[in-house]
Design an enzyme around this catalytic site. Structure first.
Site, PDB file in Angstrom:
ATOM      1  N   CYS A 336       2.557   7.719 -35.732  1.00 18.76           N
ATOM      2  CA  CYS A 336       2.145   6.212 -35.800  1.00 18.76           C
ATOM      3  C   CYS A 336       2.619   5.468 -34.451  1.00 18.76           C
ATOM      4  O   CYS A 336       2.171   4.974 -33.790  1.00 18.76           O
ATOM      5  CB  CYS A 336       2.934   5.356 -36.986  1.00 18.76           C
ATOM      6  SG  CYS A 336       3.186   6.306 -38.189  1.00 18.76           S
ATOM      7  N   ARG A 365       9.293  18.018 -38.705  1.00 17.90           N
ATOM      8  CA  ARG A 365      10.168  17.343 -39.605  1.00 17.90           C
ATOM      9  C   ARG A 365      11.213  18.561 -39.856  1.00 17.90           C
ATOM     10  O   ARG A 365      11.022  19.364 -40.565  1.00 17.90           O
ATOM     11  CB  ARG A 365       9.742  16.703 -40.854  1.00 17.90           C
ATOM     12  CG  ARG A 365       8.778  15.433 -40.447  1.00 17.90           C
ATOM     13  CD  ARG A 365       7.950  14.988 -41.775  1.00 17.90           C
ATOM     14  NE  ARG A 365       7.244  14.127 -41.279  1.00 17.90           N
ATOM     15  CZ  ARG A 365       6.290  13.389 -42.050  1.00 17.90           C
ATOM     16  NH1 ARG A 365       6.434  13.733 -43.443  1.00 17.90           N
ATOM     17  NH2 ARG A 365       5.567  12.312 -41.873  1.00 17.90           N
ATOM     18  N   GLN A 383      -0.974  16.313 -39.542  1.00 21.71           N
ATOM     19  CA  GLN A 383      -1.486  15.466 -40.315  1.00 21.71           C
ATOM     20  C   GLN A 383      -2.974  15.144 -39.747  1.00 21.71           C
ATOM     21  O   GLN A 383      -3.173  14.788 -38.756  1.00 21.71           O
ATOM     22  CB  GLN A 383      -0.552  13.903 -40.343  1.00 21.71           C
ATOM     23  CG  GLN A 383       0.809  14.234 -40.749  1.00 21.71           C
ATOM     24  CD  GLN A 383       1.643  13.041 -40.856  1.00 21.71           C
ATOM     25  OE1 GLN A 383       1.638  12.470 -39.953  1.00 21.71           O
ATOM     26  NE2 GLN A 383       2.067  12.508 -42.181  1.00 21.71           N
ATOM     27  N   ASP A 385      -4.246  12.356 -39.533  1.00 25.73           N
ATOM     28  CA  ASP A 385      -3.784  10.568 -39.577  1.00 25.73           C
ATOM     29  C   ASP A 385      -5.183   9.840 -39.186  1.00 25.73           C
ATOM     30  O   ASP A 385      -5.919  10.306 -38.533  1.00 25.73           O
ATOM     31  CB  ASP A 385      -2.655  10.664 -38.636  1.00 25.73           C
ATOM     32  CG  ASP A 385      -1.505   9.918 -38.925  1.00 25.73           C
ATOM     33  OD1 ASP A 385      -1.836   9.036 -39.770  1.00 25.73           O
ATOM     34  OD2 ASP A 385      -0.470  10.039 -38.814  1.00 25.73           O
ATOM     35  N   HIS A 387      -4.912   5.554 -38.005  1.00 26.18           N
ATOM     36  CA  HIS A 387      -4.524   4.019 -38.010  1.00 26.18           C
ATOM     37  C   HIS A 387      -5.387   3.117 -37.987  1.00 26.18           C
ATOM     38  O   HIS A 387      -6.248   3.221 -36.962  1.00 26.18           O
ATOM     39  CB  HIS A 387      -3.426   3.897 -36.848  1.00 26.18           C
ATOM     40  CG  HIS A 387      -2.188   4.693 -37.286  1.00 26.18           C
ATOM     41  ND1 HIS A 387      -1.822   5.745 -36.276  1.00 26.18           N
ATOM     42  CD2 HIS A 387      -1.217   4.888 -38.264  1.00 26.18           C
ATOM     43  CE1 HIS A 387      -0.906   6.450 -36.787  1.00 26.18           C
ATOM     44  NE2 HIS A 387      -0.291   5.804 -37.700  1.00 26.18           N
ATOM     45  N   LYS A 466       0.724   0.734 -51.403  1.00 28.15           N
ATOM     46  CA  LYS A 466       0.070   1.821 -50.987  1.00 28.15           C
ATOM     47  C   LYS A 466      -0.735   2.421 -51.973  1.00 28.15           C
ATOM     48  O   LYS A 466      -0.486   2.082 -53.408  1.00 28.15           O
ATOM     49  CB  LYS A 466       0.747   2.995 -50.307  1.00 28.15           C
ATOM     50  CG  LYS A 466       2.098   3.612 -51.249  1.00 28.15           C
ATOM     51  CD  LYS A 466       2.757   4.867 -50.744  1.00 28.15           C
ATOM     52  CE  LYS A 466       3.723   5.124 -51.963  1.00 28.15           C
ATOM     53  NZ  LYS A 466       4.242   6.264 -51.688  1.00 28.15           N
ATOM     54  N   HIS A 512      -2.133   2.908 -42.003  1.00 30.29           N
ATOM     55  CA  HIS A 512      -1.965   4.427 -41.912  1.00 30.29           C
ATOM     56  C   HIS A 512      -2.558   5.163 -43.243  1.00 30.29           C
ATOM     57  O   HIS A 512      -2.355   4.516 -44.226  1.00 30.29           O
ATOM     58  CB  HIS A 512      -0.472   5.078 -42.077  1.00 30.29           C
ATOM     59  CG  HIS A 512       0.614   4.259 -41.451  1.00 30.29           C
ATOM     60  ND1 HIS A 512       1.288   4.358 -40.124  1.00 30.29           N
ATOM     61  CD2 HIS A 512       1.164   2.914 -41.714  1.00 30.29           C
ATOM     62  CE1 HIS A 512       2.109   3.723 -39.979  1.00 30.29           C
ATOM     63  NE2 HIS A 512       1.847   2.690 -40.732  1.00 30.29           N
TER      64      HIS A 512
HETATM   65 ZN   LIG Z   1       1.052   6.259 -39.212  1.00 28.91          ZN
END
Ligand SMILES: [Zn+2]
Ligand SMILES: [Zn+2]
Length: 638
Positions: A336, A365, A383, A385, A387, A466, A512
């Site tokens: 992000c 992580r 990911q 991902d 946005h 979410k 996200h």
């Molecule tokens: Zn994000």
């Protein structure tokens, strides 16, 4: 005594005398309900059936058909396990924690004796005895001092440590069944006899509190059900899962490996990379079609950025750090902040919104070494991902767009799914009004797409509601993969703006979202879902050519060349082995198509075709076979 009003799940209201227990309420409603109920949810909180009702409340009874009911049952089974161990091994046993977990329970035990699998049989037999006695499970509360004294007298030092660490205002409860008492927040079944089927499954070592600096305790895993048939079905499913274990298949099919030199950091082998690249190109095409642009942000970024994003305060424990020219940097645990920086590189007008910026972002992580599990739980993963930055008025349409995209992704793999909506938690940020707009937009999107969903009240992140997507694989297990997370915090922290129609600066709304979740984990799920028999479009080898004799190798190679021209992945088995042996090996490799080539086929410019799962489908002309393969790949047939 006064009467109180109880609202039941079906909306009906019943008046009962204050002090009525939940068990009494269930019995007054129906005998079958009283028999099937394991625990109850009162005003949203799960508690024991022996608890009394003292105020107007909503009550939902929880049977074995609910997760909470099963959790209470398994938690009770863990206490029975500890009690049985105490019976068999005496007073020198010290108990750690014994929670329910997904699909079962465990208990961590400190004991000199080293458990072996035969001990589990003995312990299980003792547990059955305790169940037969149908001992009432009784809750009591104690003050902190009393509870500490109680467990000190019993020599249960781990329990004492747990009590000392409880917050000052915590209610300390103990549960007793027969001669065994445990520190526990509950809830539990009314009596031990409510468990009808249980199985101790395995042994493992576990550090006290998951910390490698602490003593290693012995952990016993088990599971329990309300019915024997449910236990049997579950054990059959586990056998099937073991057969499909992605770590085992990953090795057999040469897809990936984990190595001591990089614990939690997967190595993808050539064949695993084929799957990965196919997934990525599928993903890329789909996102282009849905109006996404793709970006790539760095893996290492200055530490300051992580202070700003809030990760430093909330996520530091799970991050890796490094130094460059004496300045402090962090390895990104999420994509992000990088995405925010890209957004901020120029001004945006409302006309440009929504901006959908996708990134296959590699994140790191820190996970405890004991938690690592093949590709399912790793320390570095990618990911898928994205946005999305948008106007508040665009939330609903954008969410529906994401849901449509997810639907294509999941149905391509034959994965059915369900959604869960998590709403505003107590300590949330942002105004009530913004939450209302955001949550109802999510809800409207779900409703409009007629997607069945469950609401998890108060389960949202503090920065926004979410939707989670839970996928069901071919043997009925569910995996949480996709998420659509609304975020009202990040645009504030990074001061993201757009110029509105009024010429003023405004905050964009941001989401996200991930569809696969983690590429690595998704590949792990697919390996197990397909048991390694991948559909042709992602199969590492799509066609395996098996010449019967060395005379036929030249023809085999010529055919392989033609297929490669058509982007088909082909291997030729040139070894001088018997054809039956070559076929068996190709079957083990789970190749979708096999071509068996002898003199007869060569003369006729034909191929004898074997299809995975169907066997020999006869001889056909090369062109006809090519059409069949290309069609199977193109349609992504399962
Ligand atoms: Zn994000
Ligand atoms: Zn407990």
């Amino acid at each position: 005594m006064a009467n109180i009003k109880i609202t039941l799940k079906d909306g009906s209201v019943k008046e009962v005398v204050q002090g009525t227990t939940l068990a009494e309420l269930a019995a007054s409603l129906s005998r079958s309900l009283a028999k099937s109920t394991l625990a109850a949810k009162v005003d949203g909180k799960v508690i024991d059936l022996a608890r009394q009702l003292d105020h107007d409340a909503t009550v939902e009874f929880l049977g074995a058909d609910t997760q909470e009911g099963l959790d209470a049952l398994r938690h009770s089974a863990s206490h029975i396990l500890a009690q049985a161990v105490q019976h068999l091994y005496g007073d020198k046993v010290q108990f750690g924690i014994g929670p329910w977990i997904a699909n079962g329970f465990y208990y961590d035990i400190d004991i000199e004796h080293t458990f072996v699998p035969e001990d589990l049989v003995k312990i299980e037999a003792e547990m059955e005895k305790i169940i037969k006695q149908d001992l009432p499970i009784v809750r009591q509360e104690m003050s902190r001092e009393e509870a500490i004294r109680f467990f000190e007298e019993k020599g249960q030092h781990y329990k004492v440590e747990l009590i000392r660490d409880l917050p000052a205002d915590a209610v300390i409860s103990l549960y007793t069944q027969g001669d065994f008492t445990d520190l526990c927040a509950g809830p539990h079944l009314p009596s031990t006899g409510r468990i009808k089927a249980l199985k101790l499954q395995s042994l493992a070592g576990a550090y006290w509190r998951g910390n490698e600096k602490n003593k290693m305790l012995q952990r016993i895993y088990g599971t329990a059900f309300e019915k024997k048939a449910d236990l049997e079905a579950y054990l059959t499913m586990l056998e099937e899962a073991a057969r499909r274990d992605h770590r085992k298949l990953g090795k057999e099919l040469d897809l990936f490996s984990m190595q001591e030199e990089g614990p939690g950091f997967p190595f993808f082998h050539a064949k695993g990379m084929v799957i990965r690249n196919e997934l990525e190109s599928f993903w890329r095409k789909l996102h282009t079609k849905f109006g996404y642009e793709e970006i790539k942000t760095p893996i290492i970024l200055n530490e300051e950025l992580w202070h700003k994003s809030g990760h430093w305060d909330h996520y530091k424990e799970n991050m890796y750090f490094t130094k460059i020219d004496d300045a402090d940097y962090a390895v990104k645990p999420m994509n992000c902040p990088g995405g925010m920086l890209v957004y901020k590189t120029r001004h945006h007008s409302y006309r440009e919104l929504p901006i959908r910026a996708a990134e296959l972002g590699l994140v790191h992580r820190h996970e405890l070494s004991g938690a690592l599990h093949g590709l399912m739980r790793v320390r570095s993963f990618t990911q898928d991902d994205a946005h999305i930055f948008m106007l508040p008025s665009q939330i609903k349409d954008e969410i529906m767009g994401v849901m449509d995209l997810f639907d294509i992704v999941y149905s391509t793999f034959g994965l059915s799914y369900r959604a869960e909506l998590s709403t505003k938690p107590e300590n949330s940020m942002g105004s009530e009004e913004v939450w209302e707009v955001a949550t109802s937009a999510l809800q409207q999107a779900l409703d409009e797409r007629k997607m069945p969903y469950k609401i998890n009240p108060g389960d949202g992140a503090f920065y926004g509601p979410k939707i989670d997507f839970h996928l069901k694989d071919s043997i009925g297990r569910t995996w949480q993969c996709g998420t659509i997370q609304l975020d009202m915090l990040m645009p504030e922290r990074f001061d993201l703006t757009y110029i509105g129609e009024d010429g003023q600066r405004h905050r964009p709304v941001m989401i996200h979202r991930v569809a696969f979740g983690s590429m690595e984990r998704f590949i792990g799920i697919l390996i197990e879902h397909y048991a390694g028999a991948f559909p042709a479009w992602i199969a590492p080898v799509q066609v395996k050519i098996l010449p019967i004799t060395d005379r036929n190798i030249a023809y085999a190679k010529r055919l392989a060349g033609q297929l490669r021209e058509l982007d088909v992945r082909v291997e030729v088995d040139e070894r001088s082995e018997k054809i039956g042996y070559k076929i068996r090996e190709a079957q083990m490799e789970k190749v979708p198509f096999m071509l068996v080539l002898g003199d007869k086929e060569e003369e006729a410019e034909a191929v004898a075709v074997r299809v995975r799962g169907k066997g020999d489908v006869g001889t056909m002309q090369v062109a006809a076979f090519q059409d069949m393969v290309l069609e199977t790949i193109k349609t992504k047939a399962q």
